[in-house]
Write a protein that holds these residues in place. Sequence first.
Motif, PDB file in Angstrom:
ATOM      1  N   PHE A   8       0.839  -1.195   0.000  1.00 18.22           N
ATOM      2  CA  PHE A   8       0.000   0.000   0.000  1.00 18.22           C
ATOM      3  C   PHE A   8       0.878   1.251   0.000  1.00 18.22           C
ATOM      4  CE2 PHE A   8      -2.433  -3.448   1.760  1.00 18.22           C
ATOM      5  CZ  PHE A   8      -3.730  -3.249   1.309  1.00 18.22           C
ATOM      6  N   HIS A   9       0.642   2.142  -0.977  1.00 16.53           N
ATOM      7  CA  HIS A   9       1.401   3.383  -1.106  1.00 16.53           C
ATOM      8  C   HIS A   9       0.583   4.531  -0.508  1.00 16.53           C
ATOM      9  CE1 HIS A   9       4.168   1.815  -4.439  1.00 16.53           C
ATOM     10  NE2 HIS A   9       3.284   0.838  -4.253  1.00 16.53           N
ATOM     11  N   PHE A  10       1.176   5.234   0.452  1.00 21.00           N
ATOM     12  CA  PHE A  10       0.511   6.371   1.086  1.00 21.00           C
ATOM     13  C   PHE A  10       1.338   7.640   0.896  1.00 21.00           C
ATOM     14  CE2 PHE A  10      -1.296   2.828   3.480  1.00 21.00           C
ATOM     15  CZ  PHE A  10      -2.625   3.198   3.643  1.00 21.00           C
ATOM     16  N   GLU A  11       0.637   8.761   0.760  1.00 15.36           N
ATOM     17  CA  GLU A  11       1.281  10.071   0.715  1.00 15.36           C
ATOM     18  C   GLU A  11       0.731  10.944   1.830  1.00 15.36           C
ATOM     19  OE1 GLU A  11       0.757  11.681  -3.198  1.00 15.36           O
ATOM     20  OE2 GLU A  11       2.235  10.314  -4.104  1.00 15.36           O
ATOM     21  N   PHE A  12       1.482  12.016   2.146  1.00  9.47           N
ATOM     22  CA  PHE A  12       1.115  12.931   3.229  1.00  9.47           C
ATOM     23  C   PHE A  12       0.986  14.348   2.676  1.00  9.47           C
ATOM     24  CE2 PHE A  12       3.362   9.377   5.070  1.00  9.47           C
ATOM     25  CZ  PHE A  12       2.609   9.047   6.190  1.00  9.47           C
ATOM     26  N   PRO A  13      -0.088  14.645   1.953  1.00  4.66           N
ATOM     27  CA  PRO A  13      -0.209  15.965   1.315  1.00  4.66           C
ATOM     28  C   PRO A  13      -0.313  17.120   2.303  1.00  4.66           C
ATOM     29  CG  PRO A  13      -2.256  14.727   1.113  1.00  4.66           C
ATOM     30  CD  PRO A  13      -1.236  13.779   1.644  1.00  4.66           C
ATOM     31  N   GLU A  14      -0.719  16.835   3.550  1.00  2.00           N
ATOM     32  CA  GLU A  14      -0.883  17.908   4.536  1.00  2.00           C
ATOM     33  C   GLU A  14       0.396  18.163   5.329  1.00  2.00           C
ATOM     34  OE1 GLU A  14      -4.112  16.356   6.797  1.00  2.00           O
ATOM     35  OE2 GLU A  14      -5.290  16.001   4.984  1.00  2.00           O
ATOM     36  N   LYS A  15       1.429  17.352   5.097  1.00  2.00           N
ATOM     37  CA  LYS A  15       2.678  17.500   5.841  1.00  2.00           C
ATOM     38  C   LYS A  15       3.817  17.763   4.857  1.00  2.00           C
ATOM     39  CE  LYS A  15       5.710  15.099   9.123  1.00  2.00           C
ATOM     40  NZ  LYS A  15       5.931  16.302   9.924  1.00  2.00           N
ATOM     41  N   PRO A  16       4.600  18.833   5.068  1.00  2.00           N
ATOM     42  CA  PRO A  16       5.682  19.152   4.126  1.00  2.00           C
ATOM     43  C   PRO A  16       6.679  18.010   3.944  1.00  2.00           C
ATOM     44  CG  PRO A  16       5.313  20.965   5.650  1.00  2.00           C
ATOM     45  CD  PRO A  16       4.490  19.823   6.144  1.00  2.00           C
ATOM     46  N   ARG A  17       6.966  17.291   5.039  1.00  2.00           N
ATOM     47  CA  ARG A  17       7.934  16.201   4.941  1.00  2.00           C
ATOM     48  C   ARG A  17       7.685  15.200   6.065  1.00  2.00           C
ATOM     49  NH1 ARG A  17      12.773  15.114   2.487  1.00  2.00           N
ATOM     50  NH2 ARG A  17      14.220  13.785   3.640  1.00  2.00           N
ATOM     51  N   PHE A  18       7.628  13.919   5.715  1.00  2.00           N
ATOM     52  CA  PHE A  18       7.488  12.867   6.717  1.00  2.00           C
ATOM     53  C   PHE A  18       8.865  12.244   6.919  1.00  2.00           C
ATOM     54  CE2 PHE A  18       6.499   8.527   8.162  1.00  2.00           C
ATOM     55  CZ  PHE A  18       5.668   8.824   9.233  1.00  2.00           C
ATOM     56  N   ASP A  19       9.539  12.622   7.996  1.00  2.00           N
ATOM     57  CA  ASP A  19      10.911  12.181   8.242  1.00  2.00           C
ATOM     58  C   ASP A  19      10.934  10.923   9.099  1.00  2.00           C
ATOM     59  OD1 ASP A  19      12.407  14.232   6.904  1.00  2.00           O
ATOM     60  OD2 ASP A  19      11.754  15.618   8.471  1.00  2.00           O
ATOM     61  N   PRO A  67      13.538   6.402   3.242  1.00  2.00           N
ATOM     62  CA  PRO A  67      13.187   7.804   3.510  1.00  2.00           C
ATOM     63  C   PRO A  67      13.409   8.756   2.341  1.00  2.00           C
ATOM     64  CG  PRO A  67      14.444   6.876   5.331  1.00  2.00           C
ATOM     65  CD  PRO A  67      14.499   5.881   4.223  1.00  2.00           C
ATOM     66  N   HIS A  68      14.285   8.402   1.402  1.00  2.00           N
ATOM     67  CA  HIS A  68      14.562   9.346   0.312  1.00  2.00           C
ATOM     68  C   HIS A  68      13.510   9.310  -0.792  1.00  2.00           C
ATOM     69  CE1 HIS A  68      16.665   5.612  -0.957  1.00  2.00           C
ATOM     70  NE2 HIS A  68      16.367   5.984  -2.181  1.00  2.00           N
ATOM     71  N   TRP A  69      12.521   8.418  -0.691  1.00  2.00           N
ATOM     72  CA  TRP A  69      11.391   8.494  -1.610  1.00  2.00           C
ATOM     73  C   TRP A  69      10.453   9.546  -1.033  1.00  2.00           C
ATOM     74  CZ3 TRP A  69      10.192   2.591  -2.728  1.00  2.00           C
ATOM     75  CH2 TRP A  69      11.309   2.040  -3.397  1.00  2.00           C
ATOM     76  N   PRO A  70      10.320  10.710  -1.661  1.00  2.00           N
ATOM     77  CA  PRO A  70       9.797  11.907  -0.994  1.00  2.00           C
ATOM     78  C   PRO A  70       8.343  11.824  -0.531  1.00  2.00           C
ATOM     79  CG  PRO A  70      10.016  12.274  -3.356  1.00  2.00           C
ATOM     80  CD  PRO A  70      10.663  10.960  -3.063  1.00  2.00           C
ATOM     81  N   ASN A  71       8.170  12.143   0.758  1.00  2.00           N
ATOM     82  CA  ASN A  71       6.858  12.369   1.370  1.00  2.00           C
ATOM     83  C   ASN A  71       5.854  11.255   1.109  1.00  2.00           C
ATOM     84  OD1 ASN A  71       5.686  14.219   3.156  1.00  2.00           O
ATOM     85  ND2 ASN A  71       4.304  14.934   1.569  1.00  2.00           N
TER      86      ASN A  71
END
Length: 237
Positions: A25-36, A64-68
């Motif tokens: 499952f691929h998730f993104e975080f559009p409300e967060k500038p960066r998920f570290d 981690p280097h696959w962005p956000n």
Amino acid sequence: MAKVKEIYNAHLVKIDELSSTVRNFHFEFPEKPRFDYRAGQFVMVEVPKEGKTARKPYSIASPPHWPNKIELCIKKVEGGYVSSYFFTLKKGYVMPMEGPLGVFKLKEPLPPHLLFVATGTGVAPLRAMIHTLLKDGHPGKMTLILGVRYENEVLFDEEFKSLAAQHPHFEYIPTVSRPQTWQGETGYVQDVLLRHYPSPEGRQIYACGLVPMINSLLETLGKNGYPREAIHFEKWT
């Protein structure tokens, strides 16, 4: 003072079917500038259950280097409420997640030879570590031993084959414990490891899998001279 929980809304953007019982499952975080996070860490997911919330940890399968974005590799477990819930999801679903969490991370200094050992979806945090090391140009030898019961259950097989072809210092050894037409390595991961690398000299192990597998790995390697401090692991229940 207790640390405040960091909970983010993760948006499901893609689902890969890796086998009949495993999906990525691929998730993104559009409300967060960066998920570290660090490779090897996990998130605590939250899903609704009878008017309340069910929570379960899942290791992050992407580096981690696959962005956000993060990927979660999940097996549908019979009787498992959260994993079964995941298998009902469609693109666009928004899931609350707490994280990053966990201390299963690469420890400096790294040895000349890193051995990554997993069964099934236990490969998730190790996949993140391997991609991170390759991206950072780590020069040392790396070996992934990935064990499954049947040949149609090998996860990310083409991806790991491609990485091994591109990076001569990365070795990929899938093994099947109940082979039918399989022509590769057979047997349990700890036995395959000892067949290839009986000496612990210059080596450290990062392992992830269910409790019985980790316990068996620790016992078998301990009897064959691998010191306990050279084995780093994450046990799943």
